[in-house]
Design an enzyme around this catalytic site. Structure first.
Site, PDB file in Angstrom:
ATOM      1  N   SER A 119      -5.887  -3.909  -1.161  1.00 52.86           N
ATOM      2  CA  SER A 119      -6.562  -3.265  -0.032  1.00 52.86           C
ATOM      3  C   SER A 119      -7.851  -2.642  -0.531  1.00 52.86           C
ATOM      4  CB  SER A 119      -5.665  -2.206   0.599  1.00 52.86           C
ATOM      5  OG  SER A 119      -6.360  -1.514   1.616  1.00 52.86           O
ATOM      6  N   GLY A 120      -8.980  -3.090  -0.005  1.00 52.65           N
ATOM      7  CA  GLY A 120     -10.261  -2.650  -0.510  1.00 52.65           C
ATOM      8  C   GLY A 120     -10.608  -1.213  -0.174  1.00 52.65           C
ATOM      9  N   GLY A 180     -12.528  -3.759   3.137  1.00 50.27           N
ATOM     10  CA  GLY A 180     -12.862  -4.347   1.845  1.00 50.27           C
ATOM     11  C   GLY A 180     -12.315  -5.740   1.641  1.00 50.27           C
TER      12      GLY A 180
END
Length: 357
Positions: free
Chosen positions: A104-105, A279
């Site tokens: 997960s950005g 992201g």
């Protein structure tokens, strides 16, 4: 308050602590960071039963076997519905509705910012370090000001690639019920840390603005479920099926941005919009643009969220597994809180009522 002063307040036990009732204990200290556009609360500290396990095993099995600590943080009365947990160089992401991404950005940016600004890293690793996500190591570079403030975070995403191109999806009666411009729509499916269905919002008559949030959410869930039915995908290396998330694309509304997106995440009952530019979604979209010949290696890509915040992306390499993206964004610490567990509390793990969550 930054640098050493913040560290004294947040991390070394010298800040003032409230007295607890006999038998009660503090289980987590949470630093809440807000990435560009949305909140990403963090839960610091390791769960003993999780210690020593590979990060992949610590994170994803919780979808089927949620641990008590996670329930305490996510359920009411604790206000947090979405959290990340980090210990040293490890990052574990817990997402909505039992969806556990490989990377997960925006949570990476939140975790890295909190590590830097709370003084949780050695001085020689404050500007370059590695977080571990279920997809593997995530190299991070922090732009740190002289006063200790973290101005931005740049992380390297996983190899990203396109699995499905120009597929036609039939939305049936649901499209008419929502007043969409078409009942069939072309989609692409790409991986950038999660499996994204990528759709041009204009094809369904959607304007990617906050005022259209409810309609965007409903349309996104409709398209995503149709793609899960017609075009299931599986990661070639990990046991990670998809698609599990969706990104609508559109033209930018802010000067300097190259494109706008609205990402629809599942939350178990209605879906919701990511307020950040996303992201992993930016990684997937850049992979799609590269496959179309619309984005070269080394070319900057400024991606705007539904609320107007931006991440800046760049493809830094191409490998046999896919293109390698780098994403730059910022986060801000907004609060510190403690979760207290009292043995006399009749709901020590929180509670759920099957109305909306």
């Amino acid at each position: 308050m930054r640098g050493p002063a913040l560290r004294r307040r947040a991390g070394d036990g010298r800040r003032r602590r409230r007295r607890l009732r006999p038998g009660a204990r503090r289980e987590y200290v949470r630093e809440a960071a807000r990435r560009d556009g949305a909140a990403g609360p963090l839960a610091g500290g390791a769960t003993p039963r999780a210690a020593g396990l590979p990060v992949r095993e610590r994170g994803l099995p919780r979808a089927a076997h949620p641990r008590r600590g996670r329930r305490r943080v996510r359920r009411r009365p604790s206000p947090t519905r979405h959290w990340s947990r980090e210990s040293s160089s490890t990052q574990v992401i817990a997402e909505q509705a039992k969806v556990y991404p490989l990377m997960s950005g925006h949570n990476t940016i939140c975790v890295a910012t909190a590590l830097v600004e709370c003084g949780l890293l050695p001085e020689d690793r404050r500007e370059r370090f590695v977080l571990e996500a279920p997809s593997g190591p995530v190299p991070v570079e922090a732009d740190v000001a002289e006063d200790g403030r973290c101005r931005s975070i740049t992380f390297q995403g996983p190899p990203s690639f396109v699995a499905v191109r120009d597929a036609l999806v039939d939305l049936g009666d649901g499209a008419r019920a929502l007043g969409l411009a078409a009942d069939k729509v072309r989609v692409d499916i790409a991986y950038g840390g999660m499996w994204y269905v990528i759709v041009d919002g204009a094809d369904l008559g959607l304007a990617l603005v906050p005022e259209e949030g409810a309609r965007i959410r409903a349309a996104g869930e409709l398209v995503k479920k149709a793609c899960q039915r017609d075009y299931p995908v599986e990661h070639p290396t990990f046991d990670y099926p998809g698609p599990d998330i969706l990104a609508f694309r559109g033209p930018p509304l802010s000067r300097g941005a190259d494109a706008r997106n609205a990402v629809v995440m599942s939350n178990g009952y209605s879906g919701m919009l990511d307020r950040s530019p996303c992201g992993s979604g930016t990684c997937a979209i850049m992979a799609l643009l590269h496959a179309r010949g619309e984005l070269d290696l080394g070319e900057r890509f400024v991606h705007e969220s539904v609320v107007g915040s931006v991440f800046t992306g760049e493809l830094v390499a191409a490998t046999a597994e896919g293109v390698v993206p780098a994403i730059t964004g910022s986060a801000w610490i907004t609060r510190y809180a403690e979760v207290v567990v009292d043995p006399s509390d009749p709901f020590p793990e929180g509670f759920r009522v099957g109305d909306i969550w």
